[in-house]
Design an enzyme around this catalytic site. Structure first.
Site, PDB file in Angstrom:
ATOM      1  N   CYS A  28      -4.002   7.953  10.499  1.00  0.00           N
ATOM      2  CA  CYS A  28      -3.946   7.387  12.094  1.00  0.00           C
ATOM      3  C   CYS A  28      -3.174   8.491  12.757  1.00  0.00           C
ATOM      4  CB  CYS A  28      -2.938   6.112  11.956  1.00  0.00           C
ATOM      5  SG  CYS A  28      -3.603   4.594  11.064  1.00  0.00           S
TER       6      CYS A  28
ATOM      7  N   ARG B  60       3.456  13.967  12.108  1.00  0.00           N
ATOM      8  CA  ARG B  60       4.373  13.783  10.769  1.00  0.00           C
ATOM      9  C   ARG B  60       4.266  15.104  10.000  1.00  0.00           C
ATOM     10  NH1 ARG B  60       1.845   7.604   8.987  1.00  0.00           N
ATOM     11  NH2 ARG B  60      -0.158   8.522  10.321  1.00  0.00           N
TER      12      ARG B  60
ATOM     13  N   ASP C 248       6.499   0.704  11.923  1.00  0.00           N
ATOM     14  CA  ASP C 248       4.921  -0.211  11.534  1.00  0.00           C
ATOM     15  C   ASP C 248       5.048  -1.571  11.914  1.00  0.00           C
ATOM     16  OD1 ASP C 248       4.031   2.094  10.270  1.00  0.00           O
ATOM     17  OD2 ASP C 248       4.109   1.288   7.982  1.00  0.00           O
TER      18      ASP C 248
ATOM     19  N   LYS D  97       0.798  -1.218  -0.013  1.00  0.00           N
ATOM     20  CA  LYS D  97      -0.057  -0.034  -0.163  1.00  0.00           C
ATOM     21  C   LYS D  97       0.791   1.102  -0.162  1.00  0.00           C
ATOM     22  CE  LYS D  97      -1.270   1.761   3.787  1.00  0.00           C
ATOM     23  NZ  LYS D  97      -1.217   2.789   4.653  1.00  0.00           N
ATOM     24  N   ASN D  98       2.016   1.104   0.852  1.00  0.00           N
ATOM     25  CA  ASN D  98       2.892   2.456   1.025  1.00  0.00           C
ATOM     26  C   ASN D  98       3.703   2.716  -0.391  1.00  0.00           C
ATOM     27  OD1 ASN D  98       1.887   2.968   3.325  1.00  0.00           O
ATOM     28  ND2 ASN D  98       3.080   2.250   4.581  1.00  0.00           N
TER      29      ASN D  98
ATOM     30  N   ARG E 265      -7.730  -0.534   5.925  1.00  0.00           N
ATOM     31  CA  ARG E 265      -7.104   0.556   5.246  1.00  0.00           C
ATOM     32  C   ARG E 265      -5.736   0.236   4.574  1.00  0.00           C
ATOM     33  NH1 ARG E 265      -5.118   4.396   8.615  1.00  0.00           N
ATOM     34  NH2 ARG E 265      -3.945   5.093   6.605  1.00  0.00           N
TER      35      ARG E 265
END
Length: 426
Positions: free
Chosen positions: A120, A125, A308, A22-23, A400
């Site tokens: 999230c 960030r 993560d 996803k990233n 997600r």
């Protein structure tokens, strides 16, 4: 609002396949903004953040086709006309990656209006690293009513040293620099595989980039980029989550379709915990080596231990003999899963950015709340070894970023099912 119901006690046995990252997929989808031609991306994961990105690009005027099944998780994106270069709040409020369209939009159209990102709530960030970099490249940026508005006739190459290593900041400015006038040199860049994956797509589109995957990246701007076809990297965080699932349940699990070289820090740590690991070309097999042993981790930028994976590792640490110290260096608010693990019987104390986990602790079923994407995965892992039936609420966080999570786990022996409330899915 959907819930997971998990009954613990089953070792995971068999093979589980990893989806695309996803990233990696999100910045690669944003990169399609940089050209009028069609960009085809393969190995796109079927997760909610991807659908949000599709809606975002479509709202700007792009043509986006998402295909799954026979289409091999492929997306076709064509941004021939960007009639409305705005990342609207109502679309991006659930996703941090919205900031990734800022650089490509201003590089392509000379104007961008982007809502401040959501996602999230795991800590700051700051988007100021994006803003400072774009201003160094000649953009004028203002903030008004929750939106960033950027303008530039044409960006100019710049020498930028990031104050702090930032993955999305590196990606955003990398995309912007591909169409800037002259050469850009970025230092203290993120080295994550997702950055390298994005650079590979940009190079296939005609960008001139050197050094992606290192601390220094050089970009020679070009006047135009063209379409390309690119396959997204496997999701290293999903792969790591499944490796821990196999280890914590004492199973024999083959995690297939992954990239083992992206998992080095986690594999090393699992071996220190006494887990048996067999590494292949595109798979990693994890087997029980007897009692798990405690081991400390400190989250760091790649190639260090990934933030993560911190929550998932903490679930494992509750089942390891001895005391494990978990230090979170990346995000200041990433221990929200701890209270839920304690509700299940874990012995964890927190002091600042350090969590001390004392194991081995029998876990018991409980009703728990998912607070963010990776915390959700951590609670599922804990539930897999808990006594009784655990109910996890707010699993939309997990949706997600994990594709068909419960179905994949059920396929290797987990007792897990999705339960919708009276207003949700059945």
């Amino acid at each position: 609002m959907d819930k997971f119901v998990v009954r613990g006690g089953n070792p995971l046995l068999g093979t589980i396949k990893v989806s695309g990252a996803k990233n990696s997929a999100l910045p690669c989808m944003a990169a399609a903004i940089l050209t009028e031609d069609e960009v085809i991306l393969e190995n796109i994961p079927q997760v909610n953040d991807i659908e949000t990105e599709r809606k975002l690009l479509t709202s700007m005027g792009a043509e986006v086709e998402l295909g799954y099944g026979r289409a091999q998780h492929r997306t076709h994106i064509k941004c021939a006309i960007l009639s409305d270069p705005v990342a609207k709040y109502e679309i991006v409020k659930t996703m941090r990656a919205s900031s990734l369209v800022l650089g490509p939009l201003i590089a392509r159209t000379g104007i961008a209006r982007v809502a401040m990102p959501g996602g999230c709530a795991i800590g700051g960030r700051p988007i100021d690293l994006h803003i400072n970099g774009l201003e160094a490249m000649g953009a004028t940026i203002t903030q008004d009513h929750g939106y960033l508005e950027a303008r530039a006739d044409r960006l100019k190459g710049a020498h930028i040293v990031f104050d702090k290593i930032t993955v999305t900041g590196t990606e955003d400015l990398l995309m912007a620099a591909t169409l800037a006038e002259g050469e850009s040199v970025f230092e203290n860049c993120a080295r994550e595989p997702e950055v390298t994956d994005l650079a590979a797509l940009l190079i296939a589109m005609g960008a001139k980039i050197e050094g992606a995957g290192t601390g220094t990246i050089r970009i020679q701007g070009v006047s135009k980029l063209h379409g390309a076809r690119h396959r997204i990297n496997p999701d290293r965080i999903e792969a790591g989550t499944f490796l821990i699932a196999g280890a914590i349940t004492g199973g024999d699990l083959n995690v297939d379709c992954c990239e083992p070289k992206h998992l080095g820090a986690l594999i090393t740590k699992l071996e220190q915990c006494g887990v048996k690991i067999d590494v292949g070309i595109d798979h990693v097999r994890v087997r029980s080596g007897g009692e798990l042993k405690a081991a400390d981790i400190t989250t760091e930028e790649y190639p260090g231990f990934p933030t993560d994976m911190q929550a998932q590792y903490m679930a494992l640490a509750t089942q390891a003999e001895g005391t494990s110290t978990v230090i979170e260096n990346i995000f200041e608010n990433r221990f929200m899963h701890v209270q839920e693990l304690i509700r299940m019987g874990a012995n964890i104390t927190i002091s600042g950015r350090t969590a001390t986990v004392r194991g081995k602790t029998p876990l018991q079923s409980a009703a728990v709340m998912c607070s963010d994407l990776r915390a959700s995965a951590s609670l599922v892992l804990a539930a897999l070894v808990a006594d009784g039936e655990t109910i996890l609420d707010r699993v939309y966080h997990l949706d997600r970023g994990y594709e068909h999570f419960e179905e994949k786990l059920r396929g290797v022996g987990a007792q897990i099912r999705r339960m919708g409330d009276v207003f949700g899915r059945k």
